[in-house]
Design a protein around this motif. Structure first.
Motif, PDB file in Angstrom:
ATOM      1  N   LYS A   7       0.832  -1.206   0.000  1.00 29.11           N
ATOM      2  CA  LYS A   7       0.000   0.000   0.000  1.00 29.11           C
ATOM      3  C   LYS A   7       0.867   1.257   0.000  1.00 29.11           C
ATOM      4  CE  LYS A   7      -3.560   2.349   2.744  1.00 29.11           C
ATOM      5  NZ  LYS A   7      -4.444   2.260   3.941  1.00 29.11           N
ATOM      6  N   GLU A   8       1.875   1.274   0.844  1.00 29.96           N
ATOM      7  CA  GLU A   8       2.763   2.442   0.940  1.00 29.96           C
ATOM      8  C   GLU A   8       3.462   2.722  -0.384  1.00 29.96           C
ATOM      9  OE1 GLU A   8       6.652   3.957   3.558  1.00 29.96           O
ATOM     10  OE2 GLU A   8       5.805   1.960   3.857  1.00 29.96           O
ATOM     11  N   GLN A   9       3.947   1.661  -1.060  1.00 32.83           N
ATOM     12  CA  GLN A   9       4.674   1.858  -2.313  1.00 32.83           C
ATOM     13  C   GLN A   9       3.762   2.362  -3.418  1.00 32.83           C
ATOM     14  OE1 GLN A   9       8.084   1.553  -2.546  1.00 32.83           O
ATOM     15  NE2 GLN A   9       7.751   2.587  -4.518  1.00 32.83           N
ATOM     16  N   ARG A  10       2.552   1.847  -3.477  1.00 31.19           N
ATOM     17  CA  ARG A  10       1.589   2.327  -4.480  1.00 31.19           C
ATOM     18  C   ARG A  10       1.305   3.818  -4.291  1.00 31.19           C
ATOM     19  NH1 ARG A  10      -1.888  -0.723  -7.671  1.00 31.19           N
ATOM     20  NH2 ARG A  10      -1.440  -2.954  -7.675  1.00 31.19           N
ATOM     21  N   LEU A  11       1.078   4.220  -3.069  1.00 29.59           N
ATOM     22  CA  LEU A  11       0.801   5.630  -2.794  1.00 29.59           C
ATOM     23  C   LEU A  11       1.999   6.500  -3.157  1.00 29.59           C
ATOM     24  CD1 LEU A  11      -1.098   5.347   0.600  1.00 29.59           C
ATOM     25  CD2 LEU A  11      -2.013   6.305  -1.513  1.00 29.59           C
ATOM     26  N   LYS A  12       3.174   6.032  -2.811  1.00 31.46           N
ATOM     27  CA  LYS A  12       4.389   6.787  -3.119  1.00 31.46           C
ATOM     28  C   LYS A  12       4.549   6.957  -4.628  1.00 31.46           C
ATOM     29  CE  LYS A  12       9.375   6.760  -2.110  1.00 31.46           C
ATOM     30  NZ  LYS A  12      10.466   6.001  -1.440  1.00 31.46           N
ATOM     31  N   ASN A  13       4.324   5.883  -5.370  1.00 30.31           N
ATOM     32  CA  ASN A  13       4.441   5.937  -6.825  1.00 30.31           C
ATOM     33  C   ASN A  13       3.389   6.862  -7.430  1.00 30.31           C
ATOM     34  OD1 ASN A  13       6.572   4.111  -6.787  1.00 30.31           O
ATOM     35  ND2 ASN A  13       5.292   2.335  -7.227  1.00 30.31           N
ATOM     36  N   PHE A  14       2.156   6.738  -6.957  1.00 36.67           N
ATOM     37  CA  PHE A  14       1.066   7.573  -7.464  1.00 36.67           C
ATOM     38  C   PHE A  14       1.379   9.058  -7.248  1.00 36.67           C
ATOM     39  CE2 PHE A  14      -2.927   9.817  -7.324  1.00 36.67           C
ATOM     40  CZ  PHE A  14      -3.735   9.191  -8.268  1.00 36.67           C
TER      41      PHE A  14
ATOM     42  N   LEU B 249      -1.284   4.934 -16.276  1.00 35.92           N
ATOM     43  CA  LEU B 249       0.121   4.700 -15.967  1.00 35.92           C
ATOM     44  C   LEU B 249       0.255   3.713 -14.808  1.00 35.92           C
ATOM     45  CD1 LEU B 249       1.526   8.327 -16.301  1.00 35.92           C
ATOM     46  CD2 LEU B 249       1.418   6.529 -18.033  1.00 35.92           C
ATOM     47  N   ILE B 250       1.363   3.013 -14.786  1.00 39.29           N
ATOM     48  CA  ILE B 250       1.579   1.948 -13.809  1.00 39.29           C
ATOM     49  C   ILE B 250       2.120   2.538 -12.506  1.00 39.29           C
ATOM     50  CG2 ILE B 250       2.699  -0.269 -13.406  1.00 39.29           C
ATOM     51  CD1 ILE B 250       0.853  -0.106 -15.917  1.00 39.29           C
ATOM     52  N   CYS B 251       1.516   2.164 -11.372  1.00 34.64           N
ATOM     53  CA  CYS B 251       2.010   2.666 -10.081  1.00 34.64           C
ATOM     54  C   CYS B 251       2.103   1.560  -9.033  1.00 34.64           C
ATOM     55  CB  CYS B 251       1.121   3.812  -9.582  1.00 34.64           C
ATOM     56  SG  CYS B 251      -0.556   3.332  -9.110  1.00 34.64           S
ATOM     57  N   ASP B 252       2.067   0.299  -9.460  1.00 29.46           N
ATOM     58  CA  ASP B 252       1.981  -0.764  -8.455  1.00 29.46           C
ATOM     59  C   ASP B 252       3.302  -1.008  -7.737  1.00 29.46           C
ATOM     60  OD1 ASP B 252       3.444  -3.122  -9.623  1.00 29.46           O
ATOM     61  OD2 ASP B 252       1.954  -2.898 -11.217  1.00 29.46           O
ATOM     62  N   GLN B 253       3.241  -1.859  -6.715  1.00 31.12           N
ATOM     63  CA  GLN B 253       4.320  -2.024  -5.749  1.00 31.12           C
ATOM     64  C   GLN B 253       5.545  -2.735  -6.295  1.00 31.12           C
ATOM     65  OE1 GLN B 253       1.194  -3.341  -5.349  1.00 31.12           O
ATOM     66  NE2 GLN B 253       1.414  -5.568  -5.356  1.00 31.12           N
TER      67      GLN B 253
ATOM     68  N   GLU C  76      10.961   4.589  -7.823  1.00 32.67           N
ATOM     69  CA  GLU C  76      11.180   5.916  -8.405  1.00 32.67           C
ATOM     70  C   GLU C  76      11.735   5.844  -9.827  1.00 32.67           C
ATOM     71  OE1 GLU C  76      13.697  10.016  -7.392  1.00 32.67           O
ATOM     72  OE2 GLU C  76      13.462   8.435  -5.874  1.00 32.67           O
ATOM     73  N   LYS C  77      12.630   4.908 -10.091  1.00 30.57           N
ATOM     74  CA  LYS C  77      13.242   4.813 -11.421  1.00 30.57           C
ATOM     75  C   LYS C  77      12.188   4.553 -12.500  1.00 30.57           C
ATOM     76  CE  LYS C  77      15.405   1.088 -12.804  1.00 30.57           C
ATOM     77  NZ  LYS C  77      16.403  -0.001 -12.994  1.00 30.57           N
ATOM     78  N   GLU C  78      11.292   3.591 -12.239  1.00 39.12           N
ATOM     79  CA  GLU C  78      10.267   3.252 -13.226  1.00 39.12           C
ATOM     80  C   GLU C  78       9.232   4.366 -13.366  1.00 39.12           C
ATOM     81  OE1 GLU C  78      12.136  -0.494 -11.793  1.00 39.12           O
ATOM     82  OE2 GLU C  78      11.220   1.213 -10.772  1.00 39.12           O
ATOM     83  N   MET C  79       8.920   5.052 -12.244  1.00 38.68           N
ATOM     84  CA  MET C  79       7.974   6.167 -12.332  1.00 38.68           C
ATOM     85  C   MET C  79       8.562   7.292 -13.185  1.00 38.68           C
ATOM     86  SD  MET C  79       5.434   4.958 -10.681  1.00 38.68           S
ATOM     87  CE  MET C  79       6.068   3.301 -11.095  1.00 38.68           C
TER      88      MET C  79
ATOM     89  N   PHE D  67      10.792   7.028 -15.496  1.00 43.41           N
ATOM     90  CA  PHE D  67      10.843   6.581 -16.889  1.00 43.41           C
ATOM     91  C   PHE D  67       9.501   6.833 -17.575  1.00 43.41           C
ATOM     92  CE2 PHE D  67      10.467   3.233 -20.169  1.00 43.41           C
ATOM     93  CZ  PHE D  67      11.576   3.547 -20.935  1.00 43.41           C
ATOM     94  N   GLN D  68       8.403   6.516 -16.889  1.00 44.56           N
ATOM     95  CA  GLN D  68       7.083   6.773 -17.456  1.00 44.56           C
ATOM     96  C   GLN D  68       6.848   8.276 -17.641  1.00 44.56           C
ATOM     97  OE1 GLN D  68       3.712   3.896 -16.167  1.00 44.56           O
ATOM     98  NE2 GLN D  68       4.995   4.110 -14.352  1.00 44.56           N
ATOM     99  N   ILE D  69       7.226   9.049 -16.636  1.00 41.68           N
ATOM    100  CA  ILE D  69       7.065  10.510 -16.723  1.00 41.68           C
ATOM    101  C   ILE D  69       7.814  11.060 -17.925  1.00 41.68           C
ATOM    102  CG2 ILE D  69       7.650  12.693 -15.576  1.00 41.68           C
ATOM    103  CD1 ILE D  69       7.193  11.126 -12.886  1.00 41.68           C
ATOM    104  N   ASN D  70       9.049  10.629 -18.101  1.00 44.94           N
ATOM    105  CA  ASN D  70       9.860  11.118 -19.227  1.00 44.94           C
ATOM    106  C   ASN D  70       9.217  10.747 -20.552  1.00 44.94           C
ATOM    107  OD1 ASN D  70      11.678  12.037 -17.334  1.00 44.94           O
ATOM    108  ND2 ASN D  70      13.125  10.359 -17.607  1.00 44.94           N
ATOM    109  N   LYS D  71       8.702   9.554 -20.662  1.00 42.03           N
ATOM    110  CA  LYS D  71       8.083   9.127 -21.925  1.00 42.03           C
ATOM    111  C   LYS D  71       6.800   9.901 -22.203  1.00 42.03           C
ATOM    112  CE  LYS D  71      11.069   6.159 -23.326  1.00 42.03           C
ATOM    113  NZ  LYS D  71      11.836   6.402 -24.577  1.00 42.03           N
ATOM    114  N   VAL D  72       5.999  10.145 -21.154  1.00 41.88           N
ATOM    115  CA  VAL D  72       4.790  10.950 -21.332  1.00 41.88           C
ATOM    116  C   VAL D  72       5.143  12.354 -21.788  1.00 41.88           C
ATOM    117  CG1 VAL D  72       2.874  12.071 -20.104  1.00 41.88           C
ATOM    118  CG2 VAL D  72       3.353   9.635 -19.730  1.00 41.88           C
TER     119      VAL D  72
END
Length: 326
Positions: free
Chosen positions: A224-231, A303-307, A311-314, A316-321
């Motif tokens: 739960k914590e990781q999903r919220l952090k990613n979101f 966009l993907i935000c699962d656990q 930060e690296k994958e988030m 990467f998605q931000i940069n591509k968007v």
């Protein structure tokens, strides 16, 4: 001799550690959310139900099978339902906590209508605890690495009667997940699609012992914590572009980060191996062309935000968007 205990010895079976963090120990467990919903309807004799047009066909099938009268309703741009001021005594309401973003809407619904007439669908909001309502349905497999699962939390007197499954069927259901773990999502995708067809049958079936062990093995608090952090990281850099208004303080169980723009970016992101999901295209036939739902389905990118990711994958998605928006 007749031994009443389990087998002793031999080769090791599949096994996992028990962390005992499963958040819904009183829930009845099924192989899918739709089968949990079917069992609720079958055992409580609901005759008339308000449901959103923006919903998967799989949740409509149990209503048709059991002859429940359906009243469709539309949504406002904050996912709040457009409904009559009063629900008649014989009417019930099903509301979906869309993508885990709608807990405040649920609370407003409970202030307006009796909780005894409300069914909440938390298939997209696994970490939101049941509110004071008639029943709540969950779908663990949308949030967890399990291949099946549906939960029903209700005070109604229901004793599940499960249809049979073979041991071989239960094991095969995990083939795509195991294959992806040693290969790629692309390699396992056809098997995943085949296994998904097993859920087209909404008759209630018990989850396998494999799934039962897995549900007891997860660190839910960290998930739960990781999903919220990613979101929150995605929203901090993409919120200014997002046409969907997000109350970041009210979110506790995001399924995805829904980025609503003037067009989908999914096809472009998939080329970078960002496999953005699509939800409920089958509801397009029920919504009007000028509706919020039509615009959302047609133009949102999940966009993907699962656990599994950090930060690296988030980023990467931000940069591509951001590249797509240039």
């Amino acid at each position: 001799m007749d031994f009443s205990h389990d087998e002793i010895g031999g080769f090791f079976e599949f096994g996992l550690s028990r962390l005992n963090q499963f958040p819904y120990p009183i829930a009845m467990q099924y192989n899918s959310a739709r089968s949990a919903f079917y069992d609720l309807l079958k055992n409580t004799f609901i005759e008339k139900l308000w449901i959103p047009r923006f919903i998967c066909d799989s949740m409509i099938e149990p209503l048709n099978l059991l002859g429940v009268e359906i009243c469709f309703y539309d949504l406002n741009s904050d996912f709040s339902p457009i409904l009559p001021e009063v629900l008649m005594p014989n009417e019930y309401l099903l509301y979906v906590n869309y993508f885990g973003l709608c807990t405040s809407v649920q609370r407003r619904i409970l202030r307006k209508y009796s909780g005894k007439q409300i069914i909440f669908d938390h298939s997209q909001a696994f970490f939101v605890q049941p509110l004071d309502c008639y029943a709540t349905v969950y779908s663990p497999r949308k949030f967890l690495p399990v291949a099946e699962g549906g939960l029903l939390v209700t005070n109604q007197n229901i004793v599940p009667e499960y249809y049979k499954r073979t041991a071989e069927e239960m094991v095969k259901q995990y083939e795509h997940a195991l294959l992806r773990s040693v290969s790629t999502a692309t390699h396992a995708y056809n098997i995943f699609q085949h296994n998904e067809k097993a859920f087209e049958d909404c008759l209630p079936r018990e989850i396998s012992k494999i799934t039962g062990q897995m549900l007891e093995s997860f660190d839910y608090a960290s998930f739960k914590e990781q999903r919220l952090k990613n979101f929150k990281l995605l929203h901090s850099q993409l919120g200014e572009f997002n046409q969907l208004k997000v109350n970041i303080e009210d979110i506790e169980s995001p399924l995805t980060y829904p980025l609503l723009l003037d067009k989908k970016l999914s096809n472009m992101l998939i080329q970078s191996k960002i496999y953005t999901p699509t939800y409920w295209l089958d509801s397009l036939k029920r919504v009007t062309k000028d509706s919020f739902e039509n615009n959302f389905i047609s133009n949102v990118t999940h966009l993907i935000c699962d656990q599994r990711y950090g930060e690296k994958e988030m980023q990467f998605q931000i940069n591509k968007v951001q590249e797509c928006l240039k």
